[in-house]
Design an enzyme around this catalytic site. Sequence first.
Site, PDB file in Angstrom:
ATOM      1  N   ASP A 201       0.660  -1.117  -0.136  1.00 43.57           N
ATOM      2  CA  ASP A 201      -0.128  -0.120   0.031  1.00 43.57           C
ATOM      3  C   ASP A 201       0.809   1.424  -0.073  1.00 43.57           C
ATOM      4  O   ASP A 201       0.825   2.081   0.992  1.00 43.57           O
ATOM      5  CB  ASP A 201      -0.882   0.008   1.214  1.00 43.57           C
ATOM      6  N   GLU A 445       3.439  -8.225   7.166  1.00 41.77           N
ATOM      7  CA  GLU A 445       2.350  -8.768   6.937  1.00 41.77           C
ATOM      8  C   GLU A 445       2.194  -9.565   5.820  1.00 41.77           C
ATOM      9  O   GLU A 445       1.741  -9.793   4.837  1.00 41.77           O
ATOM     10  CB  GLU A 445       1.112  -7.650   6.653  1.00 41.77           C
ATOM     11  N   TYR A 498      -6.302  -3.248  12.868  1.00 44.47           N
ATOM     12  CA  TYR A 498      -7.283  -2.007  12.459  1.00 44.47           C
ATOM     13  C   TYR A 498      -8.720  -2.014  13.039  1.00 44.47           C
ATOM     14  O   TYR A 498      -9.539  -2.042  12.321  1.00 44.47           O
ATOM     15  CB  TYR A 498      -7.226  -1.868  10.736  1.00 44.47           C
ATOM     16  N   GLU A 534       1.263  -1.352  14.379  1.00 40.70           N
ATOM     17  CA  GLU A 534       0.572  -0.573  13.556  1.00 40.70           C
ATOM     18  C   GLU A 534      -0.960  -0.420  14.163  1.00 40.70           C
ATOM     19  O   GLU A 534      -1.498  -1.403  14.568  1.00 40.70           O
ATOM     20  CB  GLU A 534       0.214  -0.937  12.064  1.00 40.70           C
TER      21      GLU A 534
HETATM   22  C1  GCB Z   1      -1.300  -2.283   6.976  1.00 44.79           C
HETATM   23  C2  GCB Z   1      -0.067  -2.163   6.200  1.00 44.79           C
HETATM   24  C3  GCB Z   1       0.393  -0.868   5.396  1.00 44.79           C
HETATM   25  C4  GCB Z   1      -1.027  -0.228   4.926  1.00 44.79           C
HETATM   26  C5  GCB Z   1      -1.962  -0.106   6.096  1.00 44.79           C
HETATM   27  C6  GCB Z   1      -2.983   0.498   5.786  1.00 44.79           C
HETATM   28  O1  GCB Z   1      -1.682  -3.154   7.559  1.00 44.79           O
HETATM   29  O2  GCB Z   1       1.091  -2.820   6.735  1.00 44.79           O
HETATM   30  O3  GCB Z   1       1.262  -0.846   4.581  1.00 44.79           O
HETATM   31  O4  GCB Z   1      -0.807   1.125   4.468  1.00 44.79           O
HETATM   32  O5  GCB Z   1      -2.350  -1.400   6.881  1.00 44.79           O
HETATM   33  O6  GCB Z   1      -3.357   1.851   5.936  1.00 44.79           O
HETATM   34  O7  GCB Z   1      -4.205  -0.192   5.309  1.00 44.79           O
END
Ligand code: GCB
Length: 646
Positions: A201, A445, A498, A534
């Site tokens: 991403d 990941e 997330y 994250e």
């Molecule tokens: C993740 C990734 C990262 C993305 C992020 C997102 O888990 O490691 O590269 O940019 O999520 O914002 O979706």
Amino acid sequence: MARAASGGARDPAAPAPPRPAPPRPAPPARLGARLLAGLRAAGCEPRAGATRGRDGSMSRGPAGAWVALGPLLWTCGLALEGGMLYPRESPSRERKDLDGLWSFRADFSDGRRQGFEQQWYRAPLREWVNGVHVAEHEGGHLPFEADISKLVQSGPLSSCRITLAINNTLTPHTLPPGTIVYKTDASKYPKGYFVQNTYFDFFNYAGLHRPVLLYTTPTTYIDDITVTTGVDQDTGLVDYQIFVQGSEHFQLEVYLLDEEGKVVAQGTGSQGRLQVPNVHLWWPYLMHEHPAYLYSLEVRLTAQMAAGPVSDFYTLPVGIRTVAVTERQFLINGKPFYFHGVNKHEDADIRGKGFDWPLLVKDFNLLRWLGANAFRTSHYPYAEEVMQLCDRYGIVVIDESPGVGIMLVQSYSNVSLQHHLEVMGELVRRDKNHPSVVMWSVANEPTSFLKPAAYYFKTLIAHTKALDPSRPVTFVTNSNYEADLGAPYVDVICVNSYYSWYHDYGHMEVIQLQLATEFENWYRTYQKPIIQSEYGAETIAGFHQDPPLMFSEEYQKGLLEQYHLVLDQKRKEYVVGELIWNFADFMTDQSPQRAVGNRKGIFTRQRQPKAAAFLLRERYWKLANETGHHRSAAKSQCLENSPFAL
Ligand code: GCB
């Protein structure tokens, strides 16, 4: 074989004798052109094909043999020859930056598709000097270099042409991996239409992103230095090993200087241990009143050559510190360290991924304003200059390889693994001497629940530990704790999540339950410290909503606050860090989920704060005052007034 290979450290109690003046160096005789990474093996429109040298020298020799021997041969044979010391000026060395605008040439000829038809993308990046092919390298982000002494012309009117052909195609076996997909439905796409797919991403910028340097050394020269440090009560221990090229008959003197330039220890020979009484340890930012103390290791080489004596000098910054991991803690200098920081990207307006000093200084000032003490080089090795600033400012680094987007089963093949092992070798070789680097991350990941992941990560992590037994190793996971086949091999569990963003949209009320359960599951299974590597929410700066809705500044703040409630409980047990996703907004591929890039930054892409930046600032300074080992630090708006301003 090197002469005088024994330790020869002086008695630490004896006063340091004055250093003799450096002998007059012989004129530099070896020219090395160093192409300091940034040669990202990713990103340009595939149709542009490999950039062709001005001399058109893109011909590939016996293509069949290249395809057959492929990357394995090139990476094994070439990548790890010699050291990769950062080129620095010294009495015996000159350095010239070749930054600026190069003559770029995309290939618009009729035969421009030839490279794809013949699969040139299976070959590494190549470099020519004055039309002679001198080097090739597979993979971006890490430096490579070639000795070009015999090729450069001398005389006032002669010029030297350096040509680079950069192949940006990603395959299932490159790092990061990718695929080229041909679209064959003639009702939708023109003939021969294809796209480059990636599994990560961030925007795949093409081209040279970092400095290209030309530097000289004498014919006999210091090729590599490895330093590891330890502490015994208040004595610092610096173990060094020096590699010399060009002669077997040489002498080495080693001096360790403090920040005032006073010699505090010295030794002779290719390896040894220096003892530093009353050592100033290298401490992370906000963990000590004088963080980031750096000594200088001056290495002096003298060799007797047929043409007379030759000398070489190299000075390496050295921070003395230890790193250790227990069941529940991450220790720096024996004290519990809590990572409160960010994930970054090498990304900004105008420059894209290009290295930029003013941007770097701005980012470091923002990190210090924030009270951040750490970041992860998500998702690839950053420029060496970034690592140098981390050493100087005491910003702790989780140093990540470009192993991002390892999704496909083919990307676990032996070819891929071999390349990944090689890349870890290059990364460790480049960054091994940085005190700021406290852990290696081999991937982000991956599909670590797939069967071949177990062998892949076991091998990769064991290899990285063998290369550098002094640092812990991890990879960053988003797999389920029961399914993850790589987690048994890591030293620290790094988990991305997330909650209330990629699922349970808008339901911040479930975050605490879900996050606490996840931490408990991981800890019960592995009894290893955990980092929330994250978490975050997409936010368009200036969007406001009450009650908070997704994409508003209020939602980002609210989501972070829910995470913090759990982190505050679990950091008393086994959670050893939290890294926000992301420091700043950054460019990505286009998709319906991305409104001109990823907006999870707490700063905009132009480095202006969103509301979440102020929230995190409050939190990080509070954490620093709770977990640091110094008198309480007053955060200040203005860095000059900060007790920690450099
Ligand atoms: C993740 C990734 C990262 C993305 C992020 C997102 O888990 O490691 O590269 O940019 O999520 O914002 O979706």
